[in-house]
Write an enzyme that holds these catalytic residues in place. Structure first.
Site, short mmCIF file in Angstrom:
data_model
loop_
_atom_site.label_atom_id
_atom_site.label_comp_id
_atom_site.label_asym_id
_atom_site.label_seq_id
_atom_site.Cartn_x
_atom_site.Cartn_y
_atom_site.Cartn_z
N CYS A 232 -87.49 -20.42 -49.55
CA CYS A 232 -86.19 -20.31 -48.87
C CYS A 232 -85.15 -20.96 -49.77
CB CYS A 232 -86.24 -21.00 -47.50
SG CYS A 232 -84.66 -20.95 -46.62
N GLY B 152 -86.88 -14.88 -47.25
CA GLY B 152 -86.32 -14.14 -46.13
C GLY B 152 -87.36 -13.44 -45.28
N ASP C 60 -91.00 -9.80 -39.25
CA ASP C 60 -91.56 -10.61 -40.33
C ASP C 60 -92.35 -9.69 -41.25
OD1 ASP C 60 -92.82 -12.54 -41.92
OD2 ASP C 60 -93.08 -13.93 -40.24
N ARG D 134 -93.78 -10.77 -44.15
CA ARG D 134 -94.58 -11.59 -45.06
C ARG D 134 -96.07 -11.22 -44.99
NH1 ARG D 134 -92.56 -17.45 -43.23
NH2 ARG D 134 -92.64 -16.35 -41.22
#
Length: 353
Positions: free
Chosen positions: A213, A252, A285, A287
Site C-alpha cells: 500500500c 489496491g 478483492d 488479490r
C-alpha cells in the site's frame, strides 16, 4: 528452433496491451483484442478496418451501465462507428455522474465469448481498466498470439515463486531482520518475506500477509489502516523475537496503484470502497493469497499464528497447505478519515473489526 511457452507469451501480451498494441487470441474464432485505456485513435481505426468491433467489459461494469451481460461474467457491446472517446467513457467511470447516459447499448449474444473473457482478464493482470476492443480477424505475424482458453487457464492457476536472494537487514522493529526476495515465474511483480529472528519451523510462526500500500505504508495515508498494521505487525514480531511478514506486491487489493487512485476519485464522489471497485469493473478483492501460502511453504513453515482481521486470508492459507493455528487480531490505525472505509470492510467484506 526457439519457441515461447504460454507463460512467456502471456508476459509479452500484458506488455503489448499496456503499449496499446492488439494481442491475437486463437484457439477458436481468431480475434484481436486491445485495451481501451491504452488504445490510440489511429490503432482503433486500423482494427475497425478489419471488421465489426465489439467492446468487452466485466459484468460488474455492465451492471453500473445497465448493460446486459449475456455471457455471465462479461458483457459484449457492439461498437459500430463510435469514437474512442465513447469507448473510454464506457470503460472509465470517472465521468459517470457528469454524463450518465452513454447508451443505448446493443448487447451481443450468442457465439463464442472466450476471446472477450481472456482479453478482459489480460487487461486486469496488466493492471489496466478491464475493458477491451475485440475484432474477429486473423492474426498478423507481428502480434503476440496465444490460445484464449489456454491463456485463461494459465492466468487462473497458482504460479511458482523462485527464491532470488536473502540478506540481513537490521530494522527499527528488530536488529535481527532478514529480507528474502521471491520472483514469480509469470513475470509479474516480485514479493518479499521479512523474517524476524530465527523462527522455529516446527511450531506455528507469528505471520502477517501484508499487501503493498504505497499511500498507507509510505505516505502515511489516513484513508486506510495499512501503514499502522504494517508497523504494528513488525513491532509485535520484534517484541516476541520471531515472525515472518510477507509483503505481497498486490497494490489496491490487486488492481494496481493507478486503478486504486481511480477508486479513490470515485470515493470522493460518495461511493464506498467496494462500490468504487465494482464501478471500475473489478471485484471487491482481486488479490491472490496463494502467493503467501507458497512463500511460507518454501521457507519451511507449515503452520502460522496469523495476524489478520480478514477471514479470507485464513481460508486461503488452510486450503493451500498452511495451518492457521490461531488468528491474532490487528486492530490499529482507525482515524476519522477511514472510519467509513473500515465499516465497509466489516459489513461487505467480512473483516473482523
Amino acid at each position: 528452433m526457439l519457441s515461447l511457452t504460454i507463460t512467456e507469451r502471456l508476459a509479452r501480451a500484458r506488455s503489448d496491451l499496456r503499449l496499446g498494441l492488439p494481442v491475437a487470441l486463437t484457439g477458436g474464432a481468431p480475434a484481436l483484442v486491445a485495451a481501451v485505456e491504452a488504445l490510440t485513435p489511429e490503432r482503433l481505426e486500423e482494427m475497425r478496418a478489419l471488421g465489426p468491433l465489439e467492446l468487452a467489459i466485466t459484468a460488474r461494469r455492465a451492471q453500473t451501465l445497465k448493460a446486459h451481460a449475456y455471457d455471465g461474467d462479461v458483457a459484449r457491446i457492439a461498437v459500430g462507428d463510435a469514437p474512442l472517446s465513447w469507448l473510454r467513457a464506457v470503460a472509465d467511470p470517472a465521468g459517470d455522474l457528469a454524463n450518465p447516459l452513454k447508451g443505448p447499448f446493443h448487447g451481443v449474444r450468442g457465439g463464442d465469448a472466450v476471446a472477450h473473457r481472456a482479453g478482459v482478464q489480460l487487461a486486469k493482470t496488466a493492471q489496466l481498466l478491464p475493458a477491451v476492443v475485440v475484432v474477429r480477424a486473423p492474426a498478423p505475424d507481428i502480434l503476440t498470439a496465444l490460445p484464449a482458453d489456454v491463456a485463461l487457464a494459465e492466468m487462473a492457476r497458482e504460479h511458482a515463486l523462485t527464491p532470488v536472494i536473502s540478506a540481513r537487514l537490521p530494522m527499527v522493529a528488530s536488529e535481527a531482520g532478514r529480507v528474502h526476495i521471491f520472483r514469480p515465474h509469470d513475470d509479474t511483480a516480485e514479493h518479499y518475506a521479512i523474517e524476524i529472528g530465527r523462527p522455529d519451523r516446527d511450531a506455528p510462526v507469528l505471520a502477517r500477509l501484508h499487501s503493498a500500500c504505497f499511500t498507507g505504508d509510505v505516505l502515511g495515508s489516513l484513508k486506510c489502516d495499512c501503514g499502522p498494521q504494517l508497523r504494528a505487525a513488525l513491532a509485535e514480531m520484534g517484541a516476541q523475537g520471531a515472525g515472518v511478514l510477507l509483503y505481497l506486491n498486490q497494490e489496491g487489493r490487486g488492481i494496481g496503484l493507478a486503478n486504486k487512485m481511480r477508486a479513490y476519485a470515485l470515493q470522493d464522489q460518495g461511493f464506498d470502497t467496494v462500490e468504487a471497485n465494482h464501478r471500475l469493473g473489478f471485484e471487491d478483492d482481486e488479490r491472490d493469497f496463494r502467493l503467501g501460502a507458497g512463500i511460507l511453504r518454501q521457507m519451511g513453515f507449515s503452520a502460522v499464528r496469523l495476524l489478520t482481521n480478514n477471514p479470507a486470508k485464513i481460508r486461503m492459507m488452510e486450503s493451500h497447505g498452511v495451518t492457521v493455528a490461531e488468528r491474532v487480531p490487528l486492530k490499529v490505525g482507525q482515524t476519522a478519515q477511514n472510519s467509513r472505509y473500515l465499516a465497509t470492510k466489516a459489513a461487505k467484506s467480512g473483516h473482523l473489526l
